[in-house]
Enzyme design. Structure first.
Site, PDB file in Angstrom:
ATOM      1  CG  ASP A 118       6.241   8.493   0.103  1.00  0.00           C
ATOM      2  OD1 ASP A 118       5.439   7.573   0.389  1.00  0.00           O
ATOM      3  OD2 ASP A 118       5.870   9.643  -0.212  1.00  0.00           O
ATOM      4  CG  HIS A 132      -2.171  -0.827   1.004  1.00  0.00           C
ATOM      5  ND1 HIS A 132      -3.374  -0.282   0.623  1.00  0.00           N
ATOM      6  CD2 HIS A 132      -2.373  -2.159   1.084  1.00  0.00           C
ATOM      7  CE1 HIS A 132      -4.277  -1.238   0.499  1.00  0.00           C
ATOM      8  NE2 HIS A 132      -3.691  -2.396   0.768  1.00  0.00           N
TER       9      HIS A 132
END
Length: 324
Positions: free
Chosen positions: A77, A69
Site C-alpha cells: 500500500d 518491505h
C-alpha cells in the site's frame, strides 16, 4: 538455444500464465489496469527505471527491496514511502534505512505530469520492482495493478512483521506463511540476495563470534572489511562471490551451498531437507528459478492490497492527500 531448452521455457511460461491469472483474480488486481486511464503509465515507469539502473546499477536491488518491505508491512500500500507528519509522527521509513525514495518520487512526478491523480504509489513500487528484475536479471513478467495507497504508516509494525536477517528457517516460514507465502516462495525470493548491498552492522553478528556455518575463508575476508569495533555503516555487497554483484541471478543458491552468504536467514535455507533441495534445484536450473521468482513476486504483490474505493491515489508518494 536447443529444442529441449525452448520446450522448457514454453512449459514454464504456460505454468506462469496460469499462475498469473489466478493471482490477478484472487486479489482484485488486473493486467493493464491503466490501459484507458493512463496508457503510457507502465512504459513511463519502465523507461525511468531502466535509465536509473543504467546510471547506477545498485538501484535494481534498491527497487526490489522497497517493494518487499512495503508488502510485508501493512500490505502493498506504499506505506513504506510516507514521511512523518503531525498526524503520523512515527513511520516505517524511520525504522529501517532503505534506498530509492527519491527515485520513486521522480517516477511519481513523471506520471503526475501525464496523468494527474491516476497511478498509485503502490503500483509504482510494483512496476519498478518488475522492471528492475528485467534490467538486472534479464527476465520479465506481467505485473497486475490497481493497488491503492494506504493512509497510515506505523514504525513499530516493521519489527513485528518483517523477517530478520538473523531469523532461523522456522521463523522465516512463519513470517512468510502469515502473508500467504510458502517455502517455495521464501527460497525463490531469497535469490534477491544475489545482488544489492547491506552494511557491516547486519554482517558482524555472524563474525564475532565466528558462525561455524559460514565458510571460514569467506569469514576471514569479511572480518577484514567489517571490524569488530565500529564500522557498522560500511557497505558490503550481498554477493561477494560472483563477478557481478549487481546482477539478479540464481548464483545466490551456489553461494548458499558453499556457505558464502552474509545472513543467517540465507544459510538457514539448507537446515531442512525440503528447502535444501529447493536451494539445490534453483542452483542447477536458472530458468526454473526465474519462473519461481516471478511467481513469488506476483503472490507477494497481492498481500493485503487496497483496491476499489479503499485508500487513495496519492498526489505525492511521501504524504497522504490530506497532508499535502
Amino acid at each position: 538455444m536447443s529444442t529441449a531448452t525452448v520446450s522448457k521455457i514454453v512449459v514454464l511460461m504456460a505454468i506462469m500464465a496460469a499462475a498469473l491469472s489466478s493471482v490477478s483474480m484472487a486479489s482484485g488486481l488486473k493486467y493493464k489496469f491503466y490501459s484507458s486511464s493512463c496508457p503510457k503509465a507502465e512504459d513511463t515507469v519502465r523507461g525511468i527505471v531502466q535509465g536509473m539502473i543504467s546510471n547506477d546499477r545498485t538501484m535494481g536491488a534498491a527497487f526490489v527491496r522497497l517493494f518487499f518491505h512495503d508488502c510485508f508491512v501493512r500490505g502493498c500500500d506504499a506505506s513504506i514511502l510516507l514521511d512523518p507528519s503531525t498526524s503520523n509522527p512515527n513511520t516505517e521509513k524511520q525504522a529501517i534505512a532503505l534506498r530509492g525514495y527519491d527515485a520513486v518520487n521522480k517516477i511519481k512526478a513523471a506520471l503526475e505530469s501525464i496523468c494527474p491523480g491516476v497511478v498509485s504509489c503502490a503500483d509504482v513500487l510494483a512496476f519498478a520492482a518488475r522492471d528492475s528484475t528485467t534490467a538486472s536479471g534479464g527476465f520479465t513478467f506481467g505485473m497486475p495493478s490497481g493497488r491503492r495507497d494506504g493512509l497510515v504508516s506505523v514504525f513499530g509494525e516493521v519489527f513485528q512483521q518483517m523477517p530478520s536477517p538473523s531469523s532461523q528457517l522456522e521463523d522465516l516460514l512463519k513470517s512468510f506463511n502469515a502473508k500467504g507465502l510458502d517455502a517455495v516462495d521464501l527460497v525463490a525470493l531469497s535469490g534477491a540476495h544475489s545482488f544489492g548491498q547491506t552494511t557491516c552492522s547486519f554482517v558482524k553478528p555472524r563474525l564475532y563470534p565466528a558462525d561455524p556455518t559460514m565458510n571460514a575463508t569467506f569469514a576471514t575476508v569479511l572480518r577484514s572489511v567489517c571490524p569488530q569495533q565500529g564500522g557498522g555503516s560500511i557497505p558490503v555487497n550481498n554477493n561477494r562471490v560472483s563477478p557481478d554483484p549487481n546482477k539478479l541471478s540464481n548464483a545466490f543458491y551456489q553461494n548458499v551451498a558453499s556457505r558464502q552468504v552474509l545472513f543467517t536467514s540465507d544459510q538457514t535455507l539448507t537446515s531442512r531437507n525440503d528447502t535444501a533441495a529447493m536451494v539445490a534445484d534453483n542452483a542447477a536450473r536458472p530458468i526454473a528459478w526465474m519462473a519461481r521468482f516471478a511467481g513469488a513476486m506476483l503472490k507477494m504483490g497481492r498481500i493485503d492490497v487496497l483496491t476499489g474505493a479503499a485508500g487513495e491515489v496519492r498526489k505525492v508518494c511521501f504524504a497522504t492527500n490530506s497532508a499535502t
